[in-house]
Write an enzyme that holds these catalytic residues in place. Sequence first.
Site, PDB file in Angstrom:
ATOM      1  N   GLY A  69       4.345  -4.019  -1.145  1.00  0.00           N
ATOM      2  CA  GLY A  69       4.765  -4.771  -2.325  1.00  0.00           C
ATOM      3  C   GLY A  69       5.929  -5.700  -2.036  1.00  0.00           C
ATOM      4  N   ASN A 149       8.861  -0.528 -13.127  1.00  0.00           N
ATOM      5  CA  ASN A 149       8.828   0.692 -12.321  1.00  0.00           C
ATOM      6  C   ASN A 149       9.731   1.795 -12.856  1.00  0.00           C
ATOM      7  OD1 ASN A 149      10.458  -1.587 -11.301  1.00  0.00           O
ATOM      8  ND2 ASN A 149      11.429  -0.009 -10.075  1.00  0.00           N
ATOM      9  N   GLN A 177       3.268  -1.672  -9.846  1.00  0.00           N
ATOM     10  CA  GLN A 177       3.164  -0.422 -10.617  1.00  0.00           C
ATOM     11  C   GLN A 177       1.908  -0.389 -11.485  1.00  0.00           C
ATOM     12  OE1 GLN A 177       4.951   2.379 -10.503  1.00  0.00           O
ATOM     13  NE2 GLN A 177       6.483   1.643  -9.063  1.00  0.00           N
ATOM     14  N   SER A 197       0.507  -2.833  -3.921  1.00  0.00           N
ATOM     15  CA  SER A 197       0.970  -2.003  -2.808  1.00  0.00           C
ATOM     16  C   SER A 197       0.157  -0.714  -2.747  1.00  0.00           C
ATOM     17  CB  SER A 197       2.455  -1.681  -3.025  1.00  0.00           C
ATOM     18  OG  SER A 197       2.906  -0.796  -2.032  1.00  0.00           O
ATOM     19  N   HIS A 199       0.459   2.355  -1.549  1.00  0.00           N
ATOM     20  CA  HIS A 199       0.926   3.737  -1.754  1.00  0.00           C
ATOM     21  C   HIS A 199       1.216   4.075  -3.206  1.00  0.00           C
ATOM     22  CE1 HIS A 199       5.482   3.224  -1.970  1.00  0.00           C
ATOM     23  NE2 HIS A 199       5.081   2.007  -1.700  1.00  0.00           N
ATOM     24  N   THR A 235      -1.358  -8.593  14.030  1.00  0.00           N
ATOM     25  CA  THR A 235      -2.644  -7.875  13.998  1.00  0.00           C
ATOM     26  C   THR A 235      -2.722  -6.994  12.761  1.00  0.00           C
ATOM     27  OG1 THR A 235      -2.669  -7.912  16.400  1.00  0.00           O
ATOM     28  CG2 THR A 235      -4.116  -6.303  15.332  1.00  0.00           C
ATOM     29  N   CYS A 322      15.051   2.951  -5.262  1.00  0.00           N
ATOM     30  CA  CYS A 322      15.914   2.031  -4.526  1.00  0.00           C
ATOM     31  C   CYS A 322      17.348   2.086  -5.037  1.00  0.00           C
ATOM     32  CB  CYS A 322      15.391   0.621  -4.646  1.00  0.00           C
ATOM     33  SG  CYS A 322      13.635   0.537  -4.423  1.00  0.00           S
TER      34      CYS A 322
HETATM   35  N1  PLP Z   1       7.668  -3.938  -6.982  1.00  0.00           N
HETATM   36  C1  PLP Z   1       7.690  -2.861  -7.768  1.00  0.00           C
HETATM   37  C2  PLP Z   1       7.549  -3.028  -9.245  1.00  0.00           C
HETATM   38  C3  PLP Z   1       7.841  -1.579  -7.218  1.00  0.00           C
HETATM   39  O1  PLP Z   1       7.887  -0.522  -8.016  1.00  0.00           O
HETATM   40  C4  PLP Z   1       7.992  -1.463  -5.814  1.00  0.00           C
HETATM   41  C5  PLP Z   1       8.220  -0.151  -5.197  1.00  0.00           C
HETATM   42  O2  PLP Z   1       8.709   0.773  -5.804  1.00  0.00           O
HETATM   43  C6  PLP Z   1       7.923  -2.623  -5.036  1.00  0.00           C
HETATM   44  C7  PLP Z   1       7.771  -3.846  -5.642  1.00  0.00           C
HETATM   45  C8  PLP Z   1       8.028  -2.551  -3.539  1.00  0.00           C
HETATM   46  O3  PLP Z   1       6.819  -2.049  -3.007  1.00  0.00           O
HETATM   47  P1  PLP Z   1       6.755  -1.447  -1.532  1.00  0.00           P
HETATM   48  O4  PLP Z   1       7.413  -0.127  -1.561  1.00  0.00           O
HETATM   49  O5  PLP Z   1       5.287  -1.343  -1.238  1.00  0.00           O
HETATM   50  O6  PLP Z   1       7.414  -2.425  -0.637  1.00  0.00           O
END
Ligand code: PLP
Length: 387
Positions: A69, A149, A177, A197, A199, A235, A322
């Site tokens: 992401g 998020n 999200q 993203s 995961h 790659t 974060c």
């Molecule tokens: N954007 C949002 C809204 C997210 O919640 C997150 C991750 O928590 C990201 C971007 C970043 O994604 P990634 O962890 O895949 O870099």
Amino acid sequence: MQAYLDNAATTKLSPAARDAMLRGYEIYGNPSSLHSFGREAAAALNQARERIAACIGADPGEIYFTSGGTESDNQAIASAVGHAREKRHIITTSIEHHAVLHYLKRFTVTRGFRLSLIPVDKEGLVNPEDIRAAICEDTCLVSVMFANNEIGTIQPIEEIGAICREANVPFHCDAVQAAGHLPLDVRHLKVDMLSISGHKFHGPKGVGALYCRRGMPLRPLLLGGAQEKNRRAGTENLPAVMGMAAALEESAAEMDEASARLIGYRGQLIEGLSKIELSHLNGSRTRRLPGNVNFCFEGLEGESLLLYLDALGIAASSGSACTSGSLEPSHVLLAIGRPHEVAHGSLRLSLSRCTTQEEIDYALREIPVVVERLRSMSPVWDRLRRG
Ligand code: PLP
């Protein structure tokens, strides 16, 4: 007993995604090689591209694989800024993820771009008319997230998309999200770029995709080989891409059933935690991600709450992953008007389709007890009680 209630941070890899990855590890050719091994890998990569495109209403040629992401968000912004010519104005919201906010700041600090941070209401909702009012001749990008998020608020992306299209301003949406949890159709939403993203929907970590509408110029962030039509050198991580495609398809297939169940769990958590004295639900009651619950409890520290819950086997989060570890309260909670001292006492519980009723019951049993224990030790709570 354990309860994993931190699915907004990351989700458990699904068996289907793991199987797809294992198949991907067997295909060891480089997708850029011309021989049969390479062609086999290129075919698998393109099949994954087609599957991801189909899940979001895009054409396969509009999907670019990235490392997640953050990279997708950064590339979308860098590309819009790179094509801005003389334009020097960007619009975003005060509650975006740091992958957007911190990257944008770079252009305001070093390149003289002007940033309009659109405020949100007390539920975290953006008013599309505020975006319309902020757009000017100088605007080169609007970036608004699909769902927050931290507090789960879902934005009126379709309306914002229509406003941007009408004004002919590129529109990026961070749907990290939302993907796998809410229906996404890029044509309907009128987005020009959209980030996802792996995961966050039971796929692997370290892989993502950027949708970029055909006709919209896309600049690379990474320079090197000619992969991804020269838009993203390096790659490709084939097993991860295959895992992400399987996970997104599976999430889309199970979305209706999972959402209904999660909305039920969410309701139970909101009802139960609202009974705690001086607790406040953050975000909207209804316009929120099915699996998101976020509360502030006055008179305690979110970090202490997390540690106590962790000792009981309950994994949750305070603010976003974060911001945890920093002493700053969440910018999202401040943006919806929570005072500093209240924002410090936040708890996010995020569910996924793997969440069980037992986990919800356990959390509902233990959280009020821990809140009470922490408050009984808190001089702040003592003062609050005595008014
Ligand atoms: N954007 C949002 C809204 C997210 O919640 C997150 C991750 O928590 C990201 C971007 C970043 O994604 P990634 O962890 O895949 O870099």
